[in-house]
Design a protein around this motif. Structure first.
Motif, short mmCIF file in Angstrom:
data_model
loop_
_atom_site.label_atom_id
_atom_site.label_comp_id
_atom_site.label_asym_id
_atom_site.label_seq_id
_atom_site.Cartn_x
_atom_site.Cartn_y
_atom_site.Cartn_z
N HIS A 2 16.90 40.67 35.05
CA HIS A 2 18.16 40.51 35.78
C HIS A 2 17.97 39.43 36.83
O HIS A 2 16.99 39.44 37.58
CB HIS A 2 18.57 41.83 36.44
N ILE A 3 18.91 38.47 36.85
CA ILE A 3 18.82 37.36 37.80
C ILE A 3 20.13 37.27 38.59
O ILE A 3 21.16 37.78 38.15
CB ILE A 3 18.53 36.03 37.07
N PRO A 4 20.09 36.63 39.78
CA PRO A 4 21.31 36.54 40.59
C PRO A 4 22.41 35.78 39.86
O PRO A 4 22.15 34.80 39.16
CB PRO A 4 20.86 35.77 41.84
N HIS A 5 23.64 36.24 40.02
CA HIS A 5 24.79 35.60 39.39
C HIS A 5 25.07 34.26 40.07
O HIS A 5 25.02 34.15 41.30
CB HIS A 5 26.02 36.50 39.53
N ILE A 6 25.33 33.22 39.28
CA ILE A 6 25.62 31.90 39.85
C ILE A 6 26.97 31.92 40.57
O ILE A 6 27.11 31.45 41.69
CB ILE A 6 25.64 30.80 38.75
N HIS A 7 28.00 32.46 39.90
CA HIS A 7 29.34 32.51 40.48
C HIS A 7 29.90 33.93 40.31
O HIS A 7 30.77 34.17 39.48
CB HIS A 7 30.27 31.51 39.80
N PRO A 8 29.41 34.88 41.12
CA PRO A 8 29.85 36.28 40.94
C PRO A 8 31.35 36.47 41.13
O PRO A 8 31.94 37.39 40.58
CB PRO A 8 29.06 37.04 42.02
N GLN A 9 31.99 35.57 41.87
CA GLN A 9 33.43 35.71 42.12
C GLN A 9 34.26 35.54 40.85
O GLN A 9 35.42 35.95 40.79
CB GLN A 9 33.89 34.72 43.21
N SER A 10 33.68 34.92 39.82
CA SER A 10 34.44 34.69 38.58
C SER A 10 34.15 35.76 37.52
O SER A 10 34.69 35.71 36.42
CB SER A 10 34.12 33.30 38.01
N GLU A 11 33.31 36.72 37.84
CA GLU A 11 32.95 37.76 36.88
C GLU A 11 34.11 38.74 36.66
O GLU A 11 34.79 39.11 37.61
CB GLU A 11 31.72 38.53 37.40
N ILE A 12 34.35 39.11 35.42
CA ILE A 12 35.32 40.16 35.11
C ILE A 12 34.52 41.37 34.65
O ILE A 12 33.76 41.29 33.68
CB ILE A 12 36.31 39.71 34.01
N GLN A 13 34.67 42.49 35.36
CA GLN A 13 33.76 43.60 35.16
C GLN A 13 33.93 44.30 33.80
O GLN A 13 32.96 44.70 33.18
CB GLN A 13 33.92 44.63 36.29
N LYS A 14 35.18 44.44 33.35
CA LYS A 14 35.40 45.15 32.09
C LYS A 14 36.42 44.39 31.25
O LYS A 14 37.58 44.24 31.65
CB LYS A 14 35.89 46.58 32.35
N LEU A 15 35.98 43.90 30.10
CA LEU A 15 36.87 43.22 29.16
C LEU A 15 36.93 44.02 27.87
O LEU A 15 35.94 44.12 27.14
CB LEU A 15 36.39 41.79 28.88
#
Length: 321
Positions: A266-279
């Motif tokens: 597991h590595i840090p997210h580059i742009h966590p603000q653009s993540e959609i948690q459940k698709l």
């Protein structure tokens, strides 16, 4: 029919081209090759139904006008786009001009000849799914990245041409698509990247905690859906989703692909603000209107994709990332 496919040498585009050729249509392909390769079309070059493959940017209005002046098209599948979410955050202007402005130029040409347009949008325009009913076409949208924003803007332009000019048009929103011919580097999808790393004996890197889920659609199922949307005039002026109706967490996907052969990190997210948690896709509309359902399970799709990626290992250029 005479059919134009923009982005036709891309990952999904080459499968759409293949289906159209099999169906007996005459196909023209334009692509600027920014995110694709002419090699993707190798198996079709000897087919008489493939009329032309032109290296061209949709933002070149003069060339676009010439193309439509030379050929009367019956149908246009518009798949060309900048598709990388992270790139869109780092360089929003490129994504906006490629995904929104270029779509406007294409719409203008389609309007002159009343050419039906099928616009390839994305599930990334949606907010997260909140339950196991999944995301349908009336679910809330949330432009969490300039990529999603540019696609929503382009969708609205496409639909405005239906309502303002009576242009036959449909917007399709496939969920996360994977399969053979997808890039395995930074611009590839999670399935292709994971499989590539596994075959190379490298760890699978997961951004964040890996609890985010995706509805993974095999590319041939996606291409069939896209093509059928062009054939069906009952859904003109509408938006239609495609997915499998099942989601899988990135952690579970990594375990399925790694098969205990390589480590998972597991590595840090580059742009966590653009993540959609459940698709998770609700594709009932596609089922009812297009009589479309997905055929390939995630297990079978991974198997086919792994076999293809393995077969490309001798092509050094394929693995530039």
């Amino acid at each position: 029919m005479n059919v134009l496919v923009t982005g036709g040498s891309g990952f999904i585009g080459r499968w759409v081209v293949g289906r159209l050729i099999r169906d007996g249509h005459k196909v023209w392909v334009i692509d600027n090759l920014a995110n694709s390769s002419l090699e993707n079309l190798n198996e079709f070059f000897d087919n008489e139904n493939l009329q032309m493959v032109k290296i061209m940017d949709l933002k070149d209005r003069e060339s676009l006008e010439d193309l439509f002046r030379d050929t009367h098209f019956d149908l246009c599948y518009h798949l060309a786009a900048s598709i990388n979410v992270q790139d869109s955050i780092d360089d929003p202007e490129t994504t906006f001009t490629n995904d929104t402005v270029a779509t406007f130029y294409l719409l203008e040409e389609c309007r002159k000849q009343q050419v039906k347009i099928v616009f390839m949008s994305t599930c990334m325009v949606y907010a997260r799914a909140h339950d196991d009913q999944g995301i349908d076409e009336l679910s809330p949208i949330k432009p969490a990245s300039p990529y999603a924003g540019a696609k929503i803007a382009a969708e609205n332009m496409v639909l405005s041409y239906f309502f303002a000019y009576g242009l036959p048009a449909v917007v399709v929103r496939p969920f996360n698509t994977y399969g053979p011919f997808q890039k395995t580097g930074g611009e590839g999808g999670v399935v292709a990247i994971f499989i590539h790393n596994k075959l190379k004996g490298q760890p699978l890197n997961i951004y964040g905690d890996g609890t985010q889920t995706r509805d993974l659609l095999y590319v041939e199922d996606c291409a069939d859906f896209v093509v059928e949307a062009g054939y069906n005039d009952q859904i003109n002026g509408e938006i239609v989703n495609a997915g499998t109706g099942k989601d899988i967490s990135i952690n579970a996907l990594a375990e399925l692909i790694a098969d205990k052969q390589v480590p998972i990190l597991h590595i840090p997210h580059i742009h966590p603000q653009s993540e959609i948690q459940k698709l998770l896709c609700n594709f009932q509309k596609a089922e009812k209107t297009l009589f479309w359902t997905p055929n390939v399970s995630i297990e079978e799709g991974i198997k086919r994709t792994e076999k293809w990626i393995q077969s490309t290992f001798h092509k050094k250029d394929h693995f530039k990332s």
